[in-house]
Design an enzyme around this catalytic site. Structure first.
Site, PDB file in Angstrom:
ATOM      1  CD  GLU A  27     -35.474 -27.198  13.849  1.00  0.00           C
ATOM      2  OE1 GLU A  27     -34.711 -26.358  13.343  1.00  0.00           O
ATOM      3  OE2 GLU A  27     -36.580 -27.504  13.369  1.00  0.00           O
TER       4      GLU A  27
ATOM      5  CE  LYS B 296     -35.663 -23.548  11.416  1.00  0.00           C
ATOM      6  NZ  LYS B 296     -36.110 -24.914  11.086  1.00  0.00           N
TER       7      LYS B 296
ATOM      8  CG  ASN C  68     -37.595 -24.154   4.606  1.00  0.00           C
ATOM      9  OD1 ASN C  68     -37.900 -25.341   4.720  1.00  0.00           O
ATOM     10  ND2 ASN C  68     -38.027 -23.230   5.441  1.00  0.00           N
TER      11      ASN C  68
ATOM     12  CD  GLU D 158     -32.926 -24.438   6.120  1.00  0.00           C
ATOM     13  OE1 GLU D 158     -33.907 -23.991   6.750  1.00  0.00           O
ATOM     14  OE2 GLU D 158     -32.091 -23.699   5.580  1.00  0.00           O
ATOM     15  CB  SER D 159     -38.339 -28.533   6.106  1.00  0.00           C
ATOM     16  OG  SER D 159     -38.053 -27.457   6.955  1.00  0.00           O
TER      17      SER D 159
ATOM     18  CD  GLU E 119     -35.450 -21.140   5.767  1.00  0.00           C
ATOM     19  OE1 GLU E 119     -35.020 -21.781   6.745  1.00  0.00           O
ATOM     20  OE2 GLU E 119     -36.605 -20.662   5.710  1.00  0.00           O
TER      21      GLU E 119
ATOM     22  CE  LYS F  71     -41.042 -27.540  13.754  1.00  0.00           C
ATOM     23  NZ  LYS F  71     -40.974 -27.872  12.309  1.00  0.00           N
TER      24      LYS F  71
END
Length: 269
Positions: A56, A119, A188, A218-219, A168, A58
């Protein structure tokens, strides 16, 4: 008002302002010539990848502030591609994440041919047109942001624009959204209201998703061991941003991570 409510309220205001100067019909017309040019499939890339890393781009987050303020959209996504990413995710929200739609078009012009995830906090179909026009392959739809029927409608409209959908979810109360049948199911690990992160969330919900689905965690993923455990639980995509973006050279950090991951014997010994 928690962070998610604040972000979504601001996003709805942004859309209201955009619609004052942009006709939705005009945006759809602009996308028509693109429909004959299919974009690379993110789902296919993840299912065929040996690592499944979605790297990503970011620059900032509401909870951490600036992560990598001077990160260059012309260089970092292409470096991700050169270092083995299966796909790239690019934040396009400006106010809270320091992103822009142009970062995707810039990445495409620089030579990125991998699938790119748009995103953002999508609340209106106008954003789907924006995603297609800037060169994205897929969009993120967030169950916590959208009523079920709205999410279903946006999924259908995204598909008509040739975009895939990563849906998500965060908790069991959102599992009703599974029946929308998106291209990819995301779990997530970060609560978008509090920004508390717990990767065990993916393990708790993995078995509640369709067995043959393309599952994305995710994350909060920061170690090779976590990716290996998630793969054993059925995940094929691993969205990682901050872990790489805190490095001076995010692409090289990704390359080191993938080299370590690839060096682990398939039996885990």
């Amino acid at each position: 008002m928690d962070i998610l409510e604040e972000i979504v309220a601001n996003k709805r205001r942004e859309m209201e302002l955009l619609l004052q100067t942009n006709s939705l019909e005009q945006l759809y017309r602009l996308t028509e010539p693109l429909l004959a040019e299919p974009v690379p499939s993110m789902r296919e890339a993840l299912m065929q990848s040996g690592t499944g890393i979605i790297a990503e781009f970011k620059r900032k987050s509401p909870s951490k502030g600036w992560i990598h303020e001077d990160a260059n959209a012309e260089k970092v996504p292409l470096s991700y591609q050169h270092n083995g990413a299966a796909a790239v995710s690019i934040l396009t929200d400006n106010r809270y994440f320091g992103g822009r739609d142009e970062y995707i078009s810039t990445a495409r012009r620089s030579g990125v041919t991998l699938p790119i995830l748009y995103k953002n906090f999508i609340v209106h179909e106008l954003q789907l047109c924006q995603a297609r026009l800037c060169g994205a392959s897929a969009v993120l739809l967030i169950a916590a942001v959208l009523p079920l029927e709205t999410c279903r409608e946006l999924t259908q409209k995204a598909h008509k624009l040739g975009l895939e959908v990563l849906l998500e979810m965060h908790g069991e109360h959102e599992l009703d959204y599974v029946e929308i049948a998106p291209d990819m199911y995301g779990i997530n690990n970060r609560d978008l209201g509090t920004f508390h992160t717990d990767v065990e969330n993916s393990f708790r919900l993995a078995s509640r998703l369709p067995a043959a689905a393309c599952k994305v965690s995710e994350s909060g993923i920061g170690s090779v061991q976590t990716v290996l455990r998630l793969r054993e639980a059925g995940f094929r995509g691993f969205l990682m941003g901050e872990h790489f973006m805190r490095s001076a050279m995010p692409g090289e950090a990704l390359g080191d991570f993938i080299n370590t991951l690839s060096a682990v014997p398939k039996d885990g010994n």
